[in-house]
Design an enzyme around this catalytic site. Structure first.
Site, PDB file in Angstrom:
ATOM      1  NE  ARG A  40      -3.740   2.141   2.584  1.00 41.43           N
ATOM      2  CZ  ARG A  40      -3.491   3.378   3.005  1.00 41.43           C
ATOM      3  NH1 ARG A  40      -2.277   3.696   3.449  1.00 41.43           N
ATOM      4  NH2 ARG A  40      -4.431   4.294   3.011  1.00 41.43           N
ATOM      5  CB  SER A 111     -12.042  -0.737   2.515  1.00 41.65           C
ATOM      6  OG  SER A 111     -10.653  -0.956   2.377  1.00 41.65           O
ATOM      7  CE  LYS A 140      -6.618   3.426   5.400  1.00 41.58           C
ATOM      8  NZ  LYS A 140      -7.653   2.420   5.105  1.00 41.58           N
TER       9      LYS A 140
END
Length: 214
Positions: A40, A111, A140
């Site tokens: 990611r 998600s 995040k």
């Protein structure tokens, strides 16, 4: 190892999450027992272009060496060019149906932050869900409101049996709450990226929690 088992300790990482070289972090994590890995690479300091591809390839090769599925976050084209094991998409990305047409029978993770999103992902053909955020997290920047393990209980209560992991602020001290709620495992970022030598003990905590909840 089937998909459900592969989700037991799911490590998510990009270069922006590490204090040392990502390949070194991943190598330690793989040795410690992670069962799936997601590359990611996000944010203004994230790699782009050739350096991104080079890094992805290096991490993929490490995963292949340990027979651990290699998933790429969002970037379907990169996943196809590297023949990755799958992709993970968010609510703001392309739909599951569109991604499925592009990647065929590769793994698609989605998600989900509530029952409605989980149901739609399940009906659209997702292979697994990443549900969260479970707890407060600073990893995040675009993080949603903390849902807590209760949202997993709600998803299971609706009869959604799709494999899923809790994500967001998870560490050894709260793994049990996530597993008890009905999760098949946990997805972590900083709990391993900042201290990869702790991955083995985290793996043991997950295993113990799964055995207790069985």
């Amino acid at each position: 190892m089937n998909l459900k088992e592969s989700l037991q300790l799911y490590f998510v990482m990009g270069s922006q999450n590490c204090n040392e070289h990502p390949a070194l972090v991943l190598e330690k994590a793989l040795a410690g027992g992670i069962t799936m890995f997601q590359f990611r690479e996000k944010g203004s300091h994230g790699l782009k272009g050739k350096p991104l591809v080079k890094m992805a390839l290096e991490l993929q090769q490490l995963c292949q060496k340990h027979n651990v599925p290699f998933i790429i976050n969002d970037d379907v084209e990169l996943a196809l060019s590297l023949n990755a094991d799958g992709v993970h998409i968010g609510q703001e990305d392309e739909s599951v149906e569109v991604v499925r047409k592009k990647i065929g029978d590769k793994i698609i993770g989605v998600s989900a932050h509530n029952v409605k999103e989980a149901q739609l992902a399940s009906e659209s053909g997702a292979d697994y869900l990443g549900v969260g955020p479970m707890f407060h997290t600073t990893t995040k920047n675009d993080c949603r409101i903390v849902q807590g393990p209760n949202v997993i209980e709600s998803i299971r209560a609706m009869g959604i049996r799709l494999p899923l992991v809790g994500i967001g602020g998870i560490h050894a001290g709260n793994v049990n709450k996530v597993i008890e709620a009905g999760s098949d495992g946990v997805a972590v970022i900083s709990a391993i990226s900042k201290q990869p030598e702790q991955s083995h003990s985290l793996f043991q905590v997950v295993q113990d929690s799964l055995i207790k909840s069985f």
